[in-house]
Design a protein around this motif. Structure first.
Motif, PDB file in Angstrom:
ATOM      1  N   UNK A  95       0.825  -1.204   0.000  1.00 23.00           N
ATOM      2  CA  UNK A  95       0.000   0.000   0.000  1.00 23.00           C
ATOM      3  C   UNK A  95       0.866   1.263   0.000  1.00 23.00           C
ATOM      4  N   UNK A  96       2.025   1.192   0.642  1.00 22.58           N
ATOM      5  CA  UNK A  96       2.954   2.325   0.605  1.00 22.58           C
ATOM      6  C   UNK A  96       3.452   2.548  -0.822  1.00 22.58           C
ATOM      7  N   UNK A  97       3.740   1.450  -1.523  1.00 23.26           N
ATOM      8  CA  UNK A  97       4.134   1.564  -2.934  1.00 23.26           C
ATOM      9  C   UNK A  97       3.029   2.228  -3.744  1.00 23.26           C
ATOM     10  N   UNK A  98       1.811   1.768  -3.526  1.00 29.20           N
ATOM     11  CA  UNK A  98       0.675   2.311  -4.256  1.00 29.20           C
ATOM     12  C   UNK A  98       0.498   3.802  -3.956  1.00 29.20           C
ATOM     13  N   UNK A  99       0.629   4.168  -2.701  1.00 29.52           N
ATOM     14  CA  UNK A  99       0.489   5.566  -2.295  1.00 29.52           C
ATOM     15  C   UNK A  99       1.570   6.436  -2.936  1.00 29.52           C
ATOM     16  N   UNK A 100       2.796   5.918  -3.018  1.00 24.16           N
ATOM     17  CA  UNK A 100       3.868   6.670  -3.664  1.00 24.16           C
ATOM     18  C   UNK A 100       3.544   6.952  -5.132  1.00 24.16           C
ATOM     19  N   UNK A 139       3.703  -0.820 -11.646  1.00 23.43           N
ATOM     20  CA  UNK A 139       2.445  -1.446 -11.227  1.00 23.43           C
ATOM     21  C   UNK A 139       2.584  -2.967 -11.150  1.00 23.43           C
ATOM     22  N   UNK A 140       3.419  -3.543 -11.980  1.00 19.92           N
ATOM     23  CA  UNK A 140       3.658  -4.985 -11.905  1.00 19.92           C
ATOM     24  C   UNK A 140       4.302  -5.338 -10.561  1.00 19.92           C
ATOM     25  N   UNK A 170       3.694  -7.671  -5.196  1.00 24.86           N
ATOM     26  CA  UNK A 170       3.800  -7.493  -3.738  1.00 24.86           C
ATOM     27  C   UNK A 170       2.459  -7.761  -3.069  1.00 24.86           C
ATOM     28  N   UNK A 171       1.403  -7.206  -3.620  1.00 26.45           N
ATOM     29  CA  UNK A 171       0.068  -7.404  -3.044  1.00 26.45           C
ATOM     30  C   UNK A 171      -0.347  -8.866  -3.173  1.00 26.45           C
ATOM     31  N   UNK A 186      -6.445  -1.874  -5.892  1.00 22.45           N
ATOM     32  CA  UNK A 186      -7.030  -0.598  -6.323  1.00 22.45           C
ATOM     33  C   UNK A 186      -7.623  -0.729  -7.722  1.00 22.45           C
ATOM     34  N   UNK A 187      -8.665   0.005  -7.987  1.00 24.59           N
ATOM     35  CA  UNK A 187      -9.391  -0.124  -9.248  1.00 24.59           C
ATOM     36  C   UNK A 187      -8.542   0.128 -10.480  1.00 24.59           C
TER      37      UNK A 187
END
Length: 167
Positions: A62-67, A102-103, A108-109, A118-119
């Protein structure tokens, strides 16, 4: 070269990170004015987190996604992408950079057994054939904007990672 589906996830992520890193180097050379240094630092942080994940460190996807999703920040990753995604010259490198990052987030997720994605990512399952096709074309894509020498380095690196067996 070994079929991409016959190598382990860490090797596939490492291949993607190498392409992301060289694409980021390309952008840093293209945009030296300093306006996007923050975005480039964020991309670099994401790539470094990816290398930590490959080495076995636990990271928060989620930290990756937030970045990545920093559209409220001036000069952040998404601001950079939004500014240059419309330009034909930068369409391919932006696609490579965003997809490879994104890959990493996806893997990671997925590795964390995270059920929610996330959508704007995949729905929790990336079809193997799509995954294979995209990774297989990375080298072709980067040859449109990276130097021949850099592409050769990436090809050798990819061959090295493809030599690791699934397991």
């Amino acid at each position: 070269m070994r079929d991409i589906t016959n190598i382990n996830i860490n090797s596939m992520v490492a291949i993607c990170l190498a392409y992301a890193e060289h694409t980021l180097n390309y952008f840093e050379n293209e945009f030296k004015g300093g306006y996007y240094n923050q975005a480039f630092e964020q991309f670099r942080s994401i790539i470094n987190m990816g290398y930590k994940w490959i080495s076995g460190s636990v990271i928060d996807w989620e930290e990756l996604y937030t970045l990545c999703n920093d559209d409220e920040r001036d000069y952040g990753c998404f601001n950079f992408v939004a500014m240059f995604a419309c330009s034909d010259k930068y369409e391919t490198p932006i696609s490579v950079l965003i997809w490879t990052i994104y890959y990493l987030i996806y893997q990671c997720a997925h590795h964390s057994n995270e059920m929610y994605f996330p959508q704007d990512l995949w729905d929790g399952h990336l079809p193997p054939e799509e995954e294979k096709n995209i990774i297989e074309t990375l080298h072709i894509e980067v040859s449109r904007y990276l130097t021949v020498e850099t592409c050769e380095k990436l090809k050798l690196m990819e061959e090295k990672y493809r030599s690791f067996r699934l397991g």
